[in-house]
Design an enzyme around this catalytic site. Structure first.
Site, mmCIF file in Angstrom:
data_model
loop_
_atom_site.group_PDB
_atom_site.id
_atom_site.type_symbol
_atom_site.label_atom_id
_atom_site.label_comp_id
_atom_site.label_asym_id
_atom_site.label_seq_id
_atom_site.Cartn_x
_atom_site.Cartn_y
_atom_site.Cartn_z
ATOM 1 N N TRP A 255 0.816 -1.215 0.000
ATOM 2 C CA TRP A 255 0.000 0.000 0.000
ATOM 3 C C TRP A 255 0.846 1.260 0.000
ATOM 4 O O TRP A 255 0.489 2.256 -0.633
ATOM 5 C CB TRP A 255 -1.017 -0.006 1.141
ATOM 6 C CG TRP A 255 -2.153 -0.934 0.822
ATOM 7 C CD1 TRP A 255 -2.457 -2.110 1.443
ATOM 8 C CD2 TRP A 255 -3.116 -0.785 -0.244
ATOM 9 N NE1 TRP A 255 -3.544 -2.698 0.827
ATOM 10 C CE2 TRP A 255 -3.964 -1.909 -0.195
ATOM 11 C CE3 TRP A 255 -3.334 0.175 -1.224
ATOM 12 C CZ2 TRP A 255 -5.020 -2.085 -1.103
ATOM 13 C CZ3 TRP A 255 -4.386 0.000 -2.120
ATOM 14 C CH2 TRP A 255 -5.218 -1.125 -2.053
ATOM 15 N N ASP B 22 -1.225 6.569 6.542
ATOM 16 C CA ASP B 22 -2.369 5.805 6.043
ATOM 17 C C ASP B 22 -2.678 4.735 7.090
ATOM 18 O O ASP B 22 -2.023 3.700 7.144
ATOM 19 C CB ASP B 22 -2.006 5.167 4.703
ATOM 20 C CG ASP B 22 -3.104 4.240 4.166
ATOM 21 O OD1 ASP B 22 -4.147 4.090 4.839
ATOM 22 O OD2 ASP B 22 -2.901 3.662 3.083
ATOM 23 N N LYS C 235 -12.560 -1.034 6.704
ATOM 24 C CA LYS C 235 -11.760 -2.034 7.420
ATOM 25 C C LYS C 235 -12.208 -2.117 8.881
ATOM 26 O O LYS C 235 -12.627 -3.155 9.352
ATOM 27 C CB LYS C 235 -10.271 -1.708 7.334
ATOM 28 C CG LYS C 235 -9.753 -1.358 5.928
ATOM 29 C CD LYS C 235 -9.518 -2.573 5.039
ATOM 30 C CE LYS C 235 -9.303 -2.219 3.576
ATOM 31 N NZ LYS C 235 -7.967 -1.858 3.176
HETATM 32 C C1 PLP Z 1 -7.499 -1.128 1.922
HETATM 33 C C2 PLP Z 1 -6.356 -0.183 1.972
HETATM 34 C C3 PLP Z 1 -6.200 0.843 1.036
HETATM 35 C C4 PLP Z 1 -7.125 1.003 -0.147
HETATM 36 O O1 PLP Z 1 -8.329 1.563 0.232
HETATM 37 P P1 PLP Z 1 -9.454 1.913 -0.861
HETATM 38 O O2 PLP Z 1 -10.554 2.434 0.006
HETATM 39 O O3 PLP Z 1 -9.785 0.652 -1.585
HETATM 40 O O4 PLP Z 1 -8.898 2.942 -1.773
HETATM 41 C C5 PLP Z 1 -5.143 1.711 1.193
HETATM 42 N N1 PLP Z 1 -4.277 1.592 2.206
HETATM 43 C C6 PLP Z 1 -4.391 0.618 3.117
HETATM 44 C C7 PLP Z 1 -3.395 0.530 4.235
HETATM 45 C C8 PLP Z 1 -5.436 -0.300 3.032
HETATM 46 O O5 PLP Z 1 -5.542 -1.272 3.943
#
Ligand code: PLP
Length: 361
Positions: free
Chosen positions: A102, A172, A196
């Site tokens: 990511w 993030d 999540k």
């Molecule tokens: C799931 C995830 C993403 C992607 O998220 P989207 O909502 O699909 O754009 C980005 N960073 C991390 C750490 C993730 O777990």
């Protein structure tokens, strides 16, 4: 028994109590005759939902007063662009730590808007580990340093935060926000897509320090301008109202369970149970990450005999244990243990692994 457990990385399971509350409240007609689906976003009813969710999140995370909490449409990937577009300002550089899948996606996207320095590099060699926390390369004139504290796909997590001095730390935290207490003041900006740990897809939480709102790029789309969204309390345009309502219910549920300290305790216990079972399997199952770098939320593991991966996924699904397939970039297996996953789910998975080992080992 028809109990089933959802180990998906996202969108992921919701607590039964939250689903039940959503079933009742979202479909109820308010004083104006409309349900949550039908309320105007500028109206009083949704305004109250929004204010409650914001206040509850501020309380859970002890967000300091000089930070704004935004609930924005779109996912974390959209923030990969919004962060450089809003924070670059007059700086020449941005820094990103590469810790796996990511963060690499975030780096690629930021490179469209700014000169990216990779501050620390992911080796990708086994045992897998997050980059070391010292000796990061931060260029002069650097707008921010971006990290991904929990790499959802790789199954690794930093054991601590880097020291970036005066450079604002941007994180993030999509897969780890609200799984443990977090010192918000260590960060300039945090973002997390809701699907999540915080509810359903379509919304991303952004927590941003107010001094970082002064530098949007001239080209930033107005709906993606943090400053405009902060000034209008996330209602510069229509926000994802139902995702915000769901997140508010998740925040209430977490508070009722005992808050972030309790989420952390439960999370540590669930992860320890599963990693211990993997380590005790005599090499039949194995986890590729070094013990101190193992993600407590996304347990990546595999069968030593990879020909057994598909049979194991089928076998576990027949027992009500769903979505254990690893990220498509890596294969193998992954069990995501977000806040909604009860310890019984982890125990059911461990029992399933033991029975599978007896049948196939
Ligand atoms: C799931 C995830 C993403 C992607 O998220 P989207 O909502 O699909 O754009 C980005 N960073 C991390 C750490 C993730 O777990």
């Amino acid at each position: 028994m028809n109990t089933s457990y959802n180990f998906a990385a996202g969108p992921s399971g919701l607590p039964a109590a939250v689903l039940e509350r959503a079933r009742k409240e979202l479909f109820a007609h308010g004083d104006d005759g409309s349900t949550a689906f039908e309320q105007p976003f500028t109206g009083e009813a949704f305004g109250a939902t929004l204010a409650r969710a914001r206040a509850r999140l501020r309380d859970l995370l002890a967000v300091p007063d000089n930070y704004h909490i935004l609930f924005l449409a779109g996912g974390a990937t959209q923030q990969f662009s919004m962060v450089p577009l809003n924070l670059l300002g007059n700086a020449a550089h941005v820094a990103y730590a590469d810790s796996g899948h990511w963060s690499q996606r975030a780096i690629r996207e930021a490179g469209r808007y700014a000169a990216v320095t990779v501050a620390a590099r992911y080796e990708g060699e086994r045992p897998l580990a997050a980059p070391p926390l010292s000796a990061w390369r931060l260029p002069d004139d650097c707008a921010y340093c971006h990290i991904t504290p929990n790499e959802t796909a790789d199954g690794i997590a930093y054991p601590a935060l880097p020291d970036c001095g005066d450079v604002p730390l941007v994180a993030d935290v999509t897969s780890c926000l609200l799984t443990a207490p977090l010192e918000v003041a260590r960060f300039g900006l945090l973002y997390a897509a809701a699907q999540k740990n915080l509810g359903i897809a379509g919304m991303t939480v952004v927590i941003v320090r107010d001094d970082l709102l002064r530098r949007p790029a001239p080209l930033v789309p107005s709906s993606c301008d943090y400053r405009a969204q902060a000034a209008q309390e996330s209602r510069a345009n229509t926000p994802p109202t139902i995702a915000i309502a769901l997140a508010g219910m998740m925040f209430d549920w977490i508070a009722q369970q005992g808050g972030l300290a309790e989420m952390h305790t439960r999370g540590q216990r669930k992860a320890a149970l599963l990693y211990d079972a993997i380590d005790a399997s005599g090499g039949f199952f194995r986890a590729p990450a070094a013990p101190v770098h193992r993600s407590p939320v996304n347990v990546r593991f595999e069968l030593a005999n990879s020909a057994l991966t598909a049979p194991f996924i089928e076998y576990s699904a027949r027992r009500g244990l769903h979505h254990l397939r690893g990220h498509s970039a890596f294969g193998g297996l992954r069990a995501s243990l977000y806040n909604a996953m009860p310890e019984e789910g982890v125990r059911a998975l461990i029992a399933c692994m033991a029975d599978f080992t007896r049948s196939y080992g």
